[in-house]
Design a protein around this motif. Structure first.
Motif, PDB file in Angstrom:
ATOM      1  N   ARG A  46      41.018  87.389  56.359  1.00 45.31           N
ATOM      2  CA  ARG A  46      40.670  87.157  54.954  1.00 45.31           C
ATOM      3  C   ARG A  46      41.081  88.320  54.063  1.00 45.31           C
ATOM      4  NH1 ARG A  46      34.715  84.231  54.788  1.00 45.31           N
ATOM      5  NH2 ARG A  46      35.289  82.375  55.996  1.00 45.31           N
ATOM      6  N   LYS A  47      41.071  89.513  54.599  1.00 50.67           N
ATOM      7  CA  LYS A  47      41.436  90.684  53.806  1.00 50.67           C
ATOM      8  C   LYS A  47      42.882  90.554  53.331  1.00 50.67           C
ATOM      9  CE  LYS A  47      41.494  95.728  53.885  1.00 50.67           C
ATOM     10  NZ  LYS A  47      41.298  96.952  54.706  1.00 50.67           N
ATOM     11  N   GLY A  48      43.065  90.600  52.032  1.00 50.55           N
ATOM     12  CA  GLY A  48      44.411  90.520  51.468  1.00 50.55           C
ATOM     13  C   GLY A  48      44.848  89.120  51.102  1.00 50.55           C
ATOM     14  N   LEU A  49      44.127  88.091  51.564  1.00 51.80           N
ATOM     15  CA  LEU A  49      44.487  86.720  51.213  1.00 51.80           C
ATOM     16  C   LEU A  49      44.146  86.457  49.754  1.00 51.80           C
ATOM     17  CD1 LEU A  49      43.233  84.613  54.269  1.00 51.80           C
ATOM     18  CD2 LEU A  49      45.554  85.371  53.789  1.00 51.80           C
ATOM     19  N   ASN A  50      45.111  85.960  48.996  1.00 51.45           N
ATOM     20  CA  ASN A  50      44.842  85.670  47.583  1.00 51.45           C
ATOM     21  C   ASN A  50      45.654  84.480  47.065  1.00 51.45           C
ATOM     22  OD1 ASN A  50      47.339  86.874  47.612  1.00 51.45           O
ATOM     23  ND2 ASN A  50      46.790  88.573  46.266  1.00 51.45           N
ATOM     24  N   LYS A  51      46.166  83.673  47.992  1.00 53.07           N
ATOM     25  CA  LYS A  51      46.909  82.480  47.591  1.00 53.07           C
ATOM     26  C   LYS A  51      46.703  81.391  48.633  1.00 53.07           C
ATOM     27  CE  LYS A  51      51.371  80.992  45.738  1.00 53.07           C
ATOM     28  NZ  LYS A  51      52.718  81.414  45.322  1.00 53.07           N
ATOM     29  N   SER A  52      46.691  80.144  48.168  1.00 49.99           N
ATOM     30  CA  SER A  52      46.525  79.026  49.088  1.00 49.99           C
ATOM     31  C   SER A  52      47.357  77.834  48.613  1.00 49.99           C
ATOM     32  CB  SER A  52      45.052  78.627  49.181  1.00 49.99           C
ATOM     33  OG  SER A  52      44.881  77.537  50.078  1.00 49.99           O
ATOM     34  N   SER A  53      47.859  77.071  49.567  1.00 52.58           N
ATOM     35  CA  SER A  53      48.571  75.818  49.287  1.00 52.58           C
ATOM     36  C   SER A  53      47.698  74.672  49.769  1.00 52.58           C
ATOM     37  CB  SER A  53      49.921  75.796  50.006  1.00 52.58           C
ATOM     38  OG  SER A  53      50.788  76.778  49.474  1.00 52.58           O
ATOM     39  N   LEU A  54      47.419  73.730  48.867  1.00 53.06           N
ATOM     40  CA  LEU A  54      46.513  72.627  49.149  1.00 53.06           C
ATOM     41  C   LEU A  54      47.216  71.291  48.954  1.00 53.06           C
ATOM     42  CD1 LEU A  54      43.533  73.922  46.967  1.00 53.06           C
ATOM     43  CD2 LEU A  54      43.949  74.428  49.390  1.00 53.06           C
ATOM     44  N   LYS A  55      46.693  70.261  49.627  1.00 52.68           N
ATOM     45  CA  LYS A  55      47.187  68.903  49.440  1.00 52.68           C
ATOM     46  C   LYS A  55      45.994  67.961  49.388  1.00 52.68           C
ATOM     47  CE  LYS A  55      48.568  64.779  51.480  1.00 52.68           C
ATOM     48  NZ  LYS A  55      48.024  63.912  52.538  1.00 52.68           N
ATOM     49  N   PHE A  56      46.025  67.042  48.433  1.00 51.54           N
ATOM     50  CA  PHE A  56      44.963  66.035  48.354  1.00 51.54           C
ATOM     51  C   PHE A  56      45.533  64.782  47.693  1.00 51.54           C
ATOM     52  CE2 PHE A  56      44.558  69.017  44.787  1.00 51.54           C
ATOM     53  CZ  PHE A  56      44.678  68.178  43.695  1.00 51.54           C
ATOM     54  N   GLU A  57      44.776  63.694  47.781  1.00 52.48           N
ATOM     55  CA  GLU A  57      45.201  62.420  47.196  1.00 52.48           C
ATOM     56  C   GLU A  57      44.167  61.948  46.183  1.00 52.48           C
ATOM     57  OE1 GLU A  57      45.856  59.758  50.451  1.00 52.48           O
ATOM     58  OE2 GLU A  57      47.278  61.128  51.435  1.00 52.48           O
ATOM     59  N   LEU A  58      44.653  61.278  45.121  1.00 51.24           N
ATOM     60  CA  LEU A  58      43.789  60.760  44.072  1.00 51.24           C
ATOM     61  C   LEU A  58      44.187  59.336  43.718  1.00 51.24           C
ATOM     62  CD1 LEU A  58      43.764  63.817  41.625  1.00 51.24           C
ATOM     63  CD2 LEU A  58      41.916  63.135  43.167  1.00 51.24           C
ATOM     64  N   ASN A  59      43.222  58.550  43.321  1.00 49.52           N
ATOM     65  CA  ASN A  59      43.511  57.219  42.812  1.00 49.52           C
ATOM     66  C   ASN A  59      44.089  57.317  41.409  1.00 49.52           C
ATOM     67  OD1 ASN A  59      42.638  55.553  44.987  1.00 49.52           O
ATOM     68  ND2 ASN A  59      40.511  56.033  44.450  1.00 49.52           N
ATOM     69  N   HIS A  60      44.856  56.312  41.041  1.00 49.54           N
ATOM     70  CA  HIS A  60      45.511  56.291  39.736  1.00 49.54           C
ATOM     71  C   HIS A  60      44.510  55.801  38.688  1.00 49.54           C
ATOM     72  CE1 HIS A  60      48.831  56.260  36.979  1.00 49.54           C
ATOM     73  NE2 HIS A  60      48.684  54.979  36.702  1.00 49.54           N
ATOM     74  N   LYS A  61      43.605  56.694  38.290  1.00 50.71           N
ATOM     75  CA  LYS A  61      42.627  56.316  37.263  1.00 50.71           C
ATOM     76  C   LYS A  61      42.409  57.494  36.320  1.00 50.71           C
ATOM     77  CE  LYS A  61      38.525  57.368  40.085  1.00 50.71           C
ATOM     78  NZ  LYS A  61      37.294  56.808  40.659  1.00 50.71           N
ATOM     79  N   ARG A  62      41.968  57.190  35.121  1.00 47.34           N
ATOM     80  CA  ARG A  62      41.837  58.184  34.071  1.00 47.34           C
ATOM     81  C   ARG A  62      40.902  59.324  34.476  1.00 47.34           C
ATOM     82  NH1 ARG A  62      39.346  56.183  28.518  1.00 47.34           N
ATOM     83  NH2 ARG A  62      37.440  56.331  29.773  1.00 47.34           N
ATOM     84  N   GLY A  63      41.404  60.535  34.278  1.00 53.60           N
ATOM     85  CA  GLY A  63      40.573  61.714  34.469  1.00 53.60           C
ATOM     86  C   GLY A  63      40.468  62.240  35.882  1.00 53.60           C
ATOM     87  N   SER A  64      41.069  61.555  36.865  1.00 56.72           N
ATOM     88  CA  SER A  64      40.895  61.996  38.260  1.00 56.72           C
ATOM     89  C   SER A  64      41.519  63.367  38.500  1.00 56.72           C
ATOM     90  CB  SER A  64      41.490  60.960  39.225  1.00 56.72           C
ATOM     91  OG  SER A  64      42.867  60.749  38.960  1.00 56.72           O
ATOM     92  N   LEU A  65      42.720  63.577  37.979  1.00 50.27           N
ATOM     93  CA  LEU A  65      43.361  64.881  38.164  1.00 50.27           C
ATOM     94  C   LEU A  65      42.717  65.941  37.275  1.00 50.27           C
ATOM     95  CD1 LEU A  65      45.546  66.664  39.403  1.00 50.27           C
ATOM     96  CD2 LEU A  65      47.134  65.840  37.651  1.00 50.27           C
TER      97      LEU A  65
END
Length: 275
Positions: free
Chosen positions: A188-207
């Motif tokens: 954990r020491k020195g970690l300061n960036k992350s790459s994430l992946k997720f899925e969302l439905n196509h509806k208003r405001g989800s993102l």
């Protein structure tokens, strides 16, 4: 026994240059002519690391590589930004006037198209790898054909540089990532960036809701890339990079997003090299 590093392309390529600068100038590499075959070497245990280009400051994201990392549950453990300088290479004794064709990777041709607008006698021909073209020209003594490649390739294969830095936009940077099967060495020491992946439905405001979580937890969004789910119309996967000062803030955001989104996945936690 230390295993070699898989690269897309051959020695003298930009991937090879990153392997030398990130790991060691004497780093042993496995040359792969595609990213898929590079991933295969990792899955088969022939290598422990892949150097993989992920985005370019001119051409944008290399979307298939996001999919490769995701589909095979690979882990990003580091990143490296390389200043891409394209050079016009040919056999010693050749001149620009004597060149009839230039062969290179489509991306390199695209990034240098303005240079060749002033040289209408030269035909642009797509090839698999920049450095491989340079190697074949040298190996076969091919006259009348030039390559677009790095100075490393020129030195490695004994070619002459007819013109330096021929890319249209002089500040041309590519972000490479270092990929493993699984990151078992996270500190954990020195970690300061992350790459994430997720899925969302196509509806208003989800993102927007997800982005509010990122902001509220004091994370900085440095990259967002959407990818449609082919098998599910109007549903999207999002690939996101975030940076943070406090690992606890990141873990809090990660926990919340996991509850709000579908198929949430951490693709990697590593050090940000753009501080």
């Amino acid at each position: 026994m230390k295993k070699p590093i898989a690269i897309q392309g051959i020695k003298g390529s930009f991937h090879h240059q990153v392997a030398q600068q990130y790991f060691s100038i004497n780093a042993e590499v496995v040359e792969c002519m595609s990213f898929d075959s590079a991933v295969d070497t990792l899955l088969q245990g022939d290598t422990d690391n892949i150097v993989m280009a992920l985005e370019n400051s001119i051409a944008g994201s290399i979307i298939p590589n996001y999919a490769l990392i995701d589909n095979y549950n690979l882990s990003i453990v580091g990143e490296y930004y390389l200043d891409i300088q394209h050079n016009f290479l040919a056999l010693t004794g050749q001149t620009i006037a004597s060149i009839l064709e230039v062969h290179s990777h489509p991306m390199a041709l695209l990034q240098c198209k303005d240079f060749f607008k002033n040289l209408p006698h030269i035909k642009l021909v797509e090839a698999e790898d920049t450095a491989d073209v340079a190697k074949q020209i040298a190996k076969q003594g091919i006259k009348g054909i030039a390559a677009i490649a790095s100075k490393n390739a020129a030195e490695l294969y004994g070619l002459n540089v007819l013109a330096e830095s021929i890319q249209t936009i002089k500040h041309n940077e590519t972000r490479f990532v270092i990929v493993k099967r699984k990151n078992d060495e996270i500190e954990r020491k020195g970690l300061n960036k992350s790459s994430l992946k997720f899925e969302l439905n196509h509806k208003r405001g989800s993102l927007a809701t997800i982005l509010n979580v990122v902001s509220d937890c004091k994370l900085n969004l440095t990259k967002i890339q959407s990818l449609p789910k082919i098998e599910t119309p109007w549903k999207y996967a999002f690939f996101v990079d975030v940076t943070f000062k406090d690992y606890k803030d990141y873990k809090k955001a990660s926990s919340i997003i996991q509850l709000m989104a579908e198929n949430y996945k951490v693709l990697g936690e590593y050090k940000n090299t753009r501080l």
